[in-house]
Enzyme design. Structure first.
Site, PDB file in Angstrom:
ATOM      1  N   CYS A 165       0.800  -1.248   0.013  1.00  0.00           N
ATOM      2  CA  CYS A 165       0.069   0.059   0.100  1.00  0.00           C
ATOM      3  C   CYS A 165       0.954   1.129  -0.103  1.00  0.00           C
ATOM      4  CB  CYS A 165      -0.832  -0.037   1.099  1.00  0.00           C
ATOM      5  SG  CYS A 165      -2.084  -1.375   1.280  1.00  0.00           S
ATOM      6  N   HIS A 305      -2.146   7.817   6.663  1.00  0.00           N
ATOM      7  CA  HIS A 305      -2.507   6.454   5.846  1.00  0.00           C
ATOM      8  C   HIS A 305      -3.906   5.975   6.141  1.00  0.00           C
ATOM      9  CE1 HIS A 305      -1.782   2.933   3.887  1.00  0.00           C
ATOM     10  NE2 HIS A 305      -1.896   2.148   4.943  1.00  0.00           N
ATOM     11  N   GLU A 316      -0.616   4.767  14.197  1.00  0.00           N
ATOM     12  CA  GLU A 316      -0.128   6.192  13.248  1.00  0.00           C
ATOM     13  C   GLU A 316      -0.502   7.283  14.216  1.00  0.00           C
ATOM     14  OE1 GLU A 316      -0.761   8.031   8.929  1.00  0.00           O
ATOM     15  OE2 GLU A 316      -2.233   6.581   9.432  1.00  0.00           O
ATOM     16  N   LYS A 337      -9.498   8.282   2.614  1.00  0.00           N
ATOM     17  CA  LYS A 337      -9.775   7.011   2.673  1.00  0.00           C
ATOM     18  C   LYS A 337     -11.471   6.661   3.163  1.00  0.00           C
ATOM     19  CE  LYS A 337      -5.348   4.263   2.507  1.00  0.00           C
ATOM     20  NZ  LYS A 337      -4.281   5.631   2.822  1.00  0.00           N
ATOM     21  N   HIS A 342      -9.604   2.114   0.488  1.00  0.00           N
ATOM     22  CA  HIS A 342      -8.300   1.867   0.379  1.00  0.00           C
ATOM     23  C   HIS A 342      -7.962   1.403  -1.077  1.00  0.00           C
ATOM     24  CE1 HIS A 342      -4.107   1.398   1.328  1.00  0.00           C
ATOM     25  NE2 HIS A 342      -4.419   0.223   2.446  1.00  0.00           N
ATOM     26  N   PHE A 403       1.976  -3.513   3.886  1.00  0.00           N
ATOM     27  CA  PHE A 403       2.155  -4.774   4.472  1.00  0.00           C
ATOM     28  C   PHE A 403       3.754  -5.184   4.124  1.00  0.00           C
ATOM     29  CE2 PHE A 403      -2.029  -7.219   4.128  1.00  0.00           C
ATOM     30  CZ  PHE A 403      -2.670  -6.208   5.164  1.00  0.00           C
TER      31      PHE A 403
END
Length: 417
Positions: A165, A305, A316, A337, A342, A403
């Site tokens: 991502c 994010h 985060e 998002k 996403h 990831f």
């Protein structure tokens, strides 16, 4: 050596809340949700039955039948937004040395639709296996950068980045570095993704990453909310034309913003989970600020994010608080998002475009669906909710994490001569 200045001169978007840049801008600032019940396949046997699909996209509106059949949807999206960004920039209207123009593209998953189709066909006909001659070229991720260059004759640097991502943020940072080192005059960069499929939904569901709020898809993506239960899978693409400043000025280009920093790091912690204290995220953000030659107090807008996962958002938020301090200074934060879902490997590009639009409009897009801030997050966390906020934005920052523990942070600034 004297590093070159790098500016953005064109953008293109194809998202769940708008099929071009103008529609995307409108959807962002109006707080539209792109989520809805999945239309691509029967979701009866799936725990999650909704996603943020691109709507009203017809391949034959952009490609002839033969081209459409030999190109996966993620690559079609790439070509469409690259064309829009190039038209927006006016780069092809000028005399340009195409040996000095490159393409650095990205995708997290590649041609997943084509891969699934071919495997299902093999399973149904395993006694007489036959494969599409374009199978390999439809699924490999780098085909997107290759096809953009082939279409436009760009012979400069050409490759794809893959970091889940964080992929398109890494692509943009790589493009920025190639240009400022003098290795290219302009680079088309960004990312595209198309994984709203049985395997996409099933795979992310298996690791309990997706929201299961089937009763209310439009409110399921709820970053930083205490009742969030996972992310909403999205799809689409974003493209930016990055250009060396003097090259852009010499052809009279309109400069949309300047890239001033890119920070990268690794969590070195877990294959899917973020570091619980946001250690890698903090390292990447600080690296970006250092490269930009600014401090956190200089940042006006942060696009985090913020996927809407329980652990990810909290970690985060901790990293952001440590970076900015408890006062948070003048920064405003919004998680787009919540609207787009996403976009995986395309998320960084879509959100970098959101940052440029925020600078242009002097307006922070809203975070929708955050009804009650997670009590584990500092109550002073400056999250812009529900409605866009009018605010002078000279410097914007965008976070993307993938990831594998990949982190990438981009810093953009209003252009100053």
């Amino acid at each position: 050596m004297q590093l070159k200045r790098v500016v953005i001169t064109g953008m293109g978007a194809l998202t769940p809340i708008g099929n071009n840049l103008a529609e995307y801008r409108k959807g962002l600032f109006e707080g539209q949700s792109g989520a809805g019940n999945i239309t691509r396949f029967d979701t009866t046997r799936y725990k999650t039955k909704f996603a943020c699909e691109v709507k009203g996209y017809y391949p034959l509106a952009h490609f002839d039948k033969k081209s459409a059949r030999k190109t996966d949807l993620f690559c079609q999206y790439a070509l469409v937004v690259a064309d829009e960004a190039l038209a927006h920039s006016g780069l092809l209207e000028s005399t340009v040395n195409r040996q000095r123009v490159g393409v650095i593209w990205s995708t997290g998953m590649g041609g997943m639709i084509s891969f699934q189709e071919e495997v299902l066909n093999l399973a149904a006909n395993h006694m007489n296996p036959r494969f599409n001659p374009f199978f390999i070229t439809k699924i490999i991720g780098d085909i997107s950068s290759g096809m953009i260059s082939i279409k436009h004759g760009f012979q400069g640097v050409n490759f794809n980045t893959v970091s889940a991502c964080a992929s398109s943020s890494h692509a943009i940072i790589d493009a920025y570095n190639y240009i400022r080192l003098g290795k290219a005059d302009a680079i088309v960069t960004g990312g595209s993704e198309a994984v709203v499929t049985e395997t996409g939904i099933g795979g992310f569901s298996a690791i309990k990453a997706l929201s299961q709020n089937n009763a209310s898809p439009a409110t399921a993506s709820r970053p930083f909310d205490q009742n969030r239960d996972g992310f909403v899978l999205g799809e689409g693409a974003g493209a930016l034309v990055l250009e060396e400043l003097e090259h852009a000025l010499s052809r009279g280009a309109t400069i949309l913003a300047e890239v001033i920093g890119g920070g990268v790091s690794a969590d070195a912690y877990h294959i899917t989970a973020t570091h619980p204290e946001g250690a890698g995220a903090l390292l990447g953000m600080q690296d970006a600020l250092n490269e930009a030659g600014i401090t956190a107090d200089d940042v006006d807008y942060l696009n985090p994010h913020a996927t809407s996962t329980p652990l990810g958002d909290e970690s985060e938020a901790k990293a952001i608080e440590r970076l900015f301090g408890e006062s948070f200074g003048k920064v405003a934060i919004s998680a787009t998002k919540s609207m787009t879902g996403h976009l995986l490997g395309a998320a960084g590009a879509a959100e970098a475009i959101a940052c440029v639009l925020a600078i242009q409009e002097n307006k922070v897009p809203p975070t929708i669906n955050c009804e009650t801030l997670d009590p584990e997050i500092n109550p002073s966390f400056p999250l812009v909710r529900d409605k866009a906020l009018a605010k002078t934005i000279d410097i914007a920052m965008s976070n993307t994490f993938g990831f594998g523990g990949h982190n990438a942070t981009l810093v953009l600034r209003r252009y100053q001569a």
